[in-house]
Design an enzyme around this catalytic site. Structure first.
Site, PDB file in Angstrom:
ATOM      1  N   ASP A   1      39.334  29.700  33.054  1.00  0.00           N
ATOM      2  CA  ASP A   1      37.981  29.729  33.608  1.00  0.00           C
ATOM      3  C   ASP A   1      36.997  30.351  32.629  1.00  0.00           C
ATOM      4  OD1 ASP A   1      39.019  32.314  33.801  1.00  0.00           O
ATOM      5  OD2 ASP A   1      39.189  32.271  35.969  1.00  0.00           O
TER       6      ASP A   1
ATOM      7  N   ASN B   1      41.959  39.315  46.140  1.00  0.00           N
ATOM      8  CA  ASN B   1      41.807  38.468  47.338  1.00  0.00           C
ATOM      9  C   ASN B   1      42.713  37.230  47.289  1.00  0.00           C
ATOM     10  OD1 ASN B   1      40.576  36.982  45.369  1.00  0.00           O
ATOM     11  ND2 ASN B   1      38.566  36.846  46.355  1.00  0.00           N
TER      12      ASN B   1
ATOM     13  N   HIS C   1      43.033  35.144  44.675  1.00  0.00           N
ATOM     14  CA  HIS C   1      42.567  34.012  43.862  1.00  0.00           C
ATOM     15  C   HIS C   1      43.420  33.850  42.604  1.00  0.00           C
ATOM     16  CE1 HIS C   1      39.308  36.480  41.423  1.00  0.00           C
ATOM     17  NE2 HIS C   1      40.420  36.427  40.737  1.00  0.00           N
TER      18      HIS C   1
ATOM     19  N   GLU D   1      38.624  30.893  44.677  1.00  0.00           N
ATOM     20  CA  GLU D   1      38.457  31.933  45.691  1.00  0.00           C
ATOM     21  C   GLU D   1      39.023  31.465  47.029  1.00  0.00           C
ATOM     22  OE1 GLU D   1      37.757  34.634  44.538  1.00  0.00           O
ATOM     23  OE2 GLU D   1      35.878  34.796  43.447  1.00  0.00           O
TER      24      GLU D   1
HETATM   25  C1  GLP Z   1      39.603  37.481  37.346  1.00  0.00           C
HETATM   26  C2  GLP Z   1      39.978  36.171  36.594  1.00  0.00           C
HETATM   27  C3  GLP Z   1      41.404  35.794  36.874  1.00  0.00           C
HETATM   28  C4  GLP Z   1      42.219  37.062  36.751  1.00  0.00           C
HETATM   29  C5  GLP Z   1      41.971  37.901  37.967  1.00  0.00           C
HETATM   30  C6  GLP Z   1      42.646  39.254  37.942  1.00  0.00           C
HETATM   31  O1  GLP Z   1      38.470  37.394  38.128  1.00  0.00           O
HETATM   32  N1  GLP Z   1      39.156  35.043  36.818  1.00  0.00           N
HETATM   33  O2  GLP Z   1      41.823  34.791  35.973  1.00  0.00           O
HETATM   34  O3  GLP Z   1      43.576  36.758  36.701  1.00  0.00           O
HETATM   35  O4  GLP Z   1      40.588  37.981  38.234  1.00  0.00           O
HETATM   36  O5  GLP Z   1      42.018  40.115  37.045  1.00  0.00           O
HETATM   37  P1  GLP Z   1      42.647  41.480  36.597  1.00  0.00           P
HETATM   38  O6  GLP Z   1      43.841  41.168  35.781  1.00  0.00           O
HETATM   39  O7  GLP Z   1      41.564  42.163  35.788  1.00  0.00           O
HETATM   40  O8  GLP Z   1      42.998  42.239  37.829  1.00  0.00           O
END
Ligand code: GLP
Length: 254
Positions: free
Chosen positions: A67, A136, A138, A143
């Site tokens: 993304d 959440n 995702h 989402e």
């Molecule tokens: C973000 C990204 C995801 C990521 C997730 C967890 O918003 N878009 O690809 O895996 O949230 O992030 P983190 O590893 O900082 O907890």
């Protein structure tokens, strides 16, 4: 799903890096699906170390990030392109022309999303998709309520995601509210998937992912339909799992 509960986050991170190295060893021209976020930063650090030690070359690898934010200049320090350069691309021998992210500044984001899916297909599909887990549930920026049949597209970010990302932006600068993200169906086409979740903040989402019903309310739960998913987690992230003893019993090492 193969759920591997590691003694520590460091163990889970090292094991994730080993799976990436093994994937490239088996197929030097592998296509990797990459994730951003704090969880994967130490995995990339381990891969940079492995590269410097001569254990892995990215020279023939193609990569596709999950993304990118919409509307953030590519050179902004918090764009996912900048993050990937800092964490990995600038420190290994990957060909920048084969290190792909969606273009969050494309004039026509829908066309860009369709182009991204075509580029993945043209590369022969993704061999190993790395996934972090949102609090959440995702994956990428899919989402809760995202279609489990979704393709790469623009997606509005959910309030908990915007709140979680706020820490990366200086006071007074609003984090982005939209992204271009691989869809759930796009992610599900990867041949192998590795989901990494560490820390107690991920416990509820991990339980919903692994043991909950398959539901668009927790997009990561769609992974239950994928035949080759490895879930790597530490004890804290695993703390909500009901079948912990079973998962420990099936872990026979790398
Ligand atoms: C973000 C990204 C995801 C990521 C997730 C967890 O918003 N878009 O690809 O895996 O949230 O992030 P983190 O590893 O900082 O907890």
């Amino acid at each position: 799903m193969k759920v591997l509960i590691c003694a520590s986050a460091a163990d889970a991170i090292a094991r994730a890096a080993r799976q990436v190295v093994a994937t490239i060893a088996a197929k030097p021209g592998a296509a990797l699906g990459l994730a951003t976020g704090a969880t994967f930063a130490p995995v990339y650090a381990a891969l940079v170390a492995a590269h410097r030690a001569g254990e892995v070359s990215f020279a023939r690898v193609a990569s596709f990030n999950l993304d990118e934010y919409v509307g953030l200049p590519a050179a902004h320090p918090q764009s996912y392109r900048s993050e990937m350069r800092r964490m990995l691309f600038d420190h290994v021998d990957i060909d920048p022309a084969r290190a792909h992210l969606p273009d969050g500044n494309a004039a026509d984001p829908d066309a860009e999303a369709a182009r991204y899916d075509r580029a993945i297909a043209a590369a022969g599909g993704i061999d190993l998709q790395l996934l972090g887990l949102g609090v959440n549930g995702h994956i990428g920026f899919n989402e809760p309520s995202s279609s489990l049949g979704s393709r790469t597209r623009t997606k509005d970010l959910a309030p908990p995601t915007i709140a979680a990302n706020r820490r990366f932006f200086p006071a007074g600068e609003e984090p982005p509210r939209q992204s271009i993200t691989m869809g759930v169906a796009t992610i599900m086409e990867a041949r192998d998937i590795l989901l990494l979740a560490t820390g107690a903040a991920k416990a509820a989402a991990l339980r919903a992912t692994v043991e909950g019903p398959v539901t668009a309310f927790c997009p990561a739960s769609a992974l239950q339909f994928h035949p080759r998913v490895t879930v790597l987690c530490d004890e804290a992230a695993a703390s909500g799992l009901a079948l912990m003893d079973y998962y420990r019993g099936i872990d026979h090492g790398d």
